[in-house]
Structure formats: structure tokens, C-alpha cells
Design an enzyme around this catalytic site. Structure first.
Site, PDB file in Angstrom:
ATOM      1  N   TYR A 183      -8.573   1.119   0.789  1.00 22.82           N
ATOM      2  CA  TYR A 183      -9.116   0.369  -0.341  1.00 22.82           C
ATOM      3  C   TYR A 183      -9.261  -1.124  -0.068  1.00 22.82           C
ATOM      4  CZ  TYR A 183      -9.404   4.700  -2.668  1.00 22.82           C
ATOM      5  OH  TYR A 183      -9.791   5.984  -2.967  1.00 22.82           O
ATOM      6  N   GLN A 208      10.130  -8.991  -9.665  1.00 19.80           N
ATOM      7  CA  GLN A 208       9.430  -7.926 -10.374  1.00 19.80           C
ATOM      8  C   GLN A 208      10.106  -6.567 -10.188  1.00 19.80           C
ATOM      9  OE1 GLN A 208       5.413  -8.155  -8.854  1.00 19.80           O
ATOM     10  NE2 GLN A 208       5.078 -10.200  -9.702  1.00 19.80           N
ATOM     11  N   GLU A 226      -8.674  -4.343 -10.031  1.00 18.58           N
ATOM     12  CA  GLU A 226      -9.500  -3.172  -9.754  1.00 18.58           C
ATOM     13  C   GLU A 226      -9.020  -1.926 -10.486  1.00 18.58           C
ATOM     14  OE1 GLU A 226     -10.685  -4.388  -5.135  1.00 18.58           O
ATOM     15  OE2 GLU A 226      -9.492  -2.590  -5.529  1.00 18.58           O
ATOM     16  N   HIS A 281       5.413  -7.297  -6.214  1.00 16.34           N
ATOM     17  CA  HIS A 281       4.507  -6.210  -5.822  1.00 16.34           C
ATOM     18  C   HIS A 281       5.242  -4.944  -5.373  1.00 16.34           C
ATOM     19  CE1 HIS A 281       1.185  -9.438  -4.912  1.00 16.34           C
ATOM     20  NE2 HIS A 281       1.703  -9.534  -6.126  1.00 16.34           N
ATOM     21  N   TYR A 308      -4.971 -17.619  -4.858  1.00 12.71           N
ATOM     22  CA  TYR A 308      -4.633 -18.528  -5.948  1.00 12.71           C
ATOM     23  C   TYR A 308      -4.954 -19.974  -5.592  1.00 12.71           C
ATOM     24  CZ  TYR A 308      -2.275 -14.488  -7.924  1.00 12.71           C
ATOM     25  OH  TYR A 308      -2.002 -13.236  -8.434  1.00 12.71           O
TER      26      TYR A 308
END
Length: 364
Positions: A249, A83, A239, A147, A260
């Protein structure tokens, strides 16, 4: 060039309600394709004269003018893996005078790759970046490919917020000695603001503004200057969060999703000292770009939050207190929405990764 008129948001079939009745948006909209033929577009910025800058994850920065695409030279050396790659782009608030742009990207670091923030000036002819310099890099890299975050937002005071994912290392999001899973805040020269929440705490990285995030891929300021982020959960639990100074958070201690594998995440959905999301989705929509609308073109939308869905191919519109999803823009053009921005005229531009294209939502 595609020109498509949408006379209402298809909220009835998707179950969105306001005051017990289906929400219908009556103002006529146009959805117009402005750029096509893209490979892996990640972010866009609309220049004052109407050109568009587009990042592609492989490291290319593109400038589009009236349907013609030019490559911009001088981009940073990125790690194009998983990513990671060239990610966000944001114009400085004083772009008209400084020509400054901010970029986030996956950078080679000790241990692998990590999220970095750079600044540069776009040349007067738009052909190259000049004076490229790094302002921030994660404390360490990772060999994992997921991520990275990664949005950059300039606050009203000129400081820069950068969102960083936990890089697939879940416990690291609760470790203030690492940048994983945090929103960081730095000055435009890369120094640390003296009012950051953890600047005087030993063993804590001073750039951290908030922590306990999983993978925040959308960020924007509301009219009051408050930062909002959208972030990926696991299986459920995506979220939208109103980001507060020094707040935790919760990831991976609390979540409204599951792993998963189906296994439970952490300790449940609440814990003292950990923030609740302003809104969450279950099942996951895979949220990416986030925009808090402030323009004149859609006056009824001012203050509303728009979030792109990579999974279900739509743009969610959220509003109210408590925050709720009141409508969805879902058309053939909204295939895997990666980024959403507001242009100077109040039009809404978005990236469709599924179509390899950039579109403009307007009323003309």
C-alpha cells in the site's frame, strides 16, 4: 441519559454531494448516550444480552450494564505509553457458545513495546477474563510511542486480521522482515495459515498479509468478506483501503499527503506495484474506527462504510465505486470518534473520546 433526535445528516454545509445535489438523509435517527464518565476509551463490543465491553488505554476493561460500569479482571499487562495500551476488543463469531474475545494491546518486547494479539474467555457472569493467552506479537518492539495500529477482525474462515502501524519507523513499512506497517493474518490458535502470501519466502515474516501501511486504526469486513481499513496519513493523505492478499500500500514511497514539516513524501502519489487508496482525505480527518454496515435498522446504508474522525468530530459515510464520502453525521455527541460497531439489532454504537462516552444511533 441524553436522548437526541437527528432528522437529517448535515451534509449541505459540509459540501457532500450526490449526483450534483446536496445529500439529505430523511430517516429519523436517535443518538442516545449509553455510557459516560470514561477516561481514555479505545474500543467497544456489544454483548448479545445488551451489555457493552469497553477498553481503556490504561489497561482497564470495563463492562457497562444499564449505565453502571464494572471493571473486568484478568486483562493483559499493557505498556501504557504514548498511543499504546489496551486497544481493540472483538467478540469471536462463536461468542455465544465459546465466550471468546480477542484483544490487541501494547506489549513489552525486546527493544520496547509492540502490538500483540490475545484471546480469552469472558466468564459467565462477565466479571473476568479466563484462559488469557497471546496469539501473536510483533517481531520486535520500539521505544517510540506512536502508531501501534491496532484493530482485530475475524474473517469468515475464522482467521484473524490484525492491523499494525509502522511505529514511527517509516522505511520499516516496506521491510517484509518486520511486522511494522502491515496487516497480519493468523489462525485462532496463533499458528500461521498455510495460504498466507509470503509463507514460503525466505527472509519474510509469514504472518504478513499486506504491507506498506502507515497507521491503520480502523478495520472491518464488507458483505463479501473483503477487509477494509482506514489509516492515518501524515499532513493529508488519510486513506481507506480495500486490503488484498500480498499487496503493497505504498507507505512511505507514495502518499497523497506531505510530512508535517511540509516536505514531500517519497516519490509522489503513484508507483507501479503499489496500491492506490479506495478513498483519501486531504486535509486529514484523523480516521479511526471503521464499520461496513450490514444491518436492518438503516437499510439504505447496507454496504456503506462508516469512519470516525478524531480531528473534525464526525462520522463519515462513504459509498459507491469509486468510493466517495456522501454524508457526515456531525453532532455534539461525535467529538473525537474512536470506534464504531454494529450491534446485533442493527443499531450503530460509537465511542466519543471527547465526551468520554459511548452512544447508540438508532431509530427508536
Amino acid at each position: 441519559m441524553i436522548r437526541r433526535v437527528v432528522k437529517r445528516v448535515l451534509a449541505l454545509s459540509l459540501g457532500a454531494v450526490v449526483f450534483g445535489a446536496p445529500y439529505v438523509f430523511a430517516q429519523e435517527m436517535t443518538i442516545e448516550q449509553r455510557v459516560s464518565g470514561l477516561d481514555t476509551p479505545w474500543a467497544l463490543a456489544v454483548l448479545p444480552q445488551g451489555d457493552v465491553l469497553i477498553t481503556e488505554r490504561d489497561g482497564r476493561l470495563l463492562r457497562a450494564r444499564e449505565g453502571t460500569i464494572y471493571e473486568v479482571a484478568g486483562t493483559p499487562q499493557v505498556v501504557d505509553s504514548g498511543q499504546g495500551g489496551l486497544l481493540d476488543i472483538t467478540l469471536a463469531r462463536d461468542f455465544d457458545t465459546t465466550r471468546t474475545v480477542f484483544l490487541t494491546y501494547a506489549k513489552a518486547l525486546d527493544g520496547g513495546a509492540g502490538t500483540a494479539l490475545a484471546a480469552a474467555e469472558l466468564s459467565p457472569d462477565g466479571s473476568r477474563l479466563e484462559n488469557l493467552r497471546d496469539l501473536f506479537s510483533m517481531s520486535r518492539g520500539s521505544s517510540k510511542g506512536q502508531h501501534f495500529g491496532s484493530r482485530v477482525v475475524e474473517a469468515r474462515d475464522g482467521t484473524l486480521f490484525v492491523t499494525i502501524g509502522e511505529r514511527g519507523d517509516r522505511p520499516a513499512a516496506q521491510d517484509l522482515g518486520q511486522h511494522n506497517g502491515s496487516v497480519v493474518r493468523v489462525n485462532r490458535d496463533g499458528s500461521v495459515p498455510q495460504d498466507n502470501p509470503f509463507i514460503v519466502r525466505d527472509g519474510v515474516l509469514p504472518e504478513i498479509w499486506s504491507y506498506g501501511h502507515r497507521n491503520p486504526q480502523g478495520a472491518g469486513l464488507d458483505p463479501s468478506g473483503k477487509l477494509w481499513v482506514s489509516e492515518h496519513g501524515a499532513r493529508g493523505g488519510d486513506e481507506v483501503n480495500a486490503v488484498r492478499r500480498g499487496a503493497n500500500y505504498g507507505w512511505p514511497v507514495i502518499s497523497y499527503g506531505r510530512h508535517y514539516s511540509g516536505a514531500k513524501i517519497g516519490e509522489g502519489t503513484t508507483k507501479e506495484g503499489m496500491e492506490q487508496p479506495a478513498y483519501y482525505w486531504d486535509p486529514s480527518i484523523a480516521p479511526s474506527g471503521l464499520l461496513v454496515y450490514s444491518g436492518k435498522m438503516f437499510p439504505d446504508w447496507r454496504g456503506d462504510i462508516l469512519v470516525g474522525s478524531l480531528k473534525f468530530n464526525y462520522i463519515a459515510r462513504l459509498k459507491g465505486d469509486p468510493l466517495r464520502e456522501v454524508a457526515q453525521i456531525k453532532t455534539p455527541e461525535t467529538a473525537r470518534v474512536r470506534d464504531i460497531v454494529e450491534a446485533p439489532d442493527g443499531a450503530i454504537w460509537f465511542i466519543s473520546v471527547g465526551n468520554g462516552a459511548v452512544y447508540r444511533i438508532g431509530t427508536d
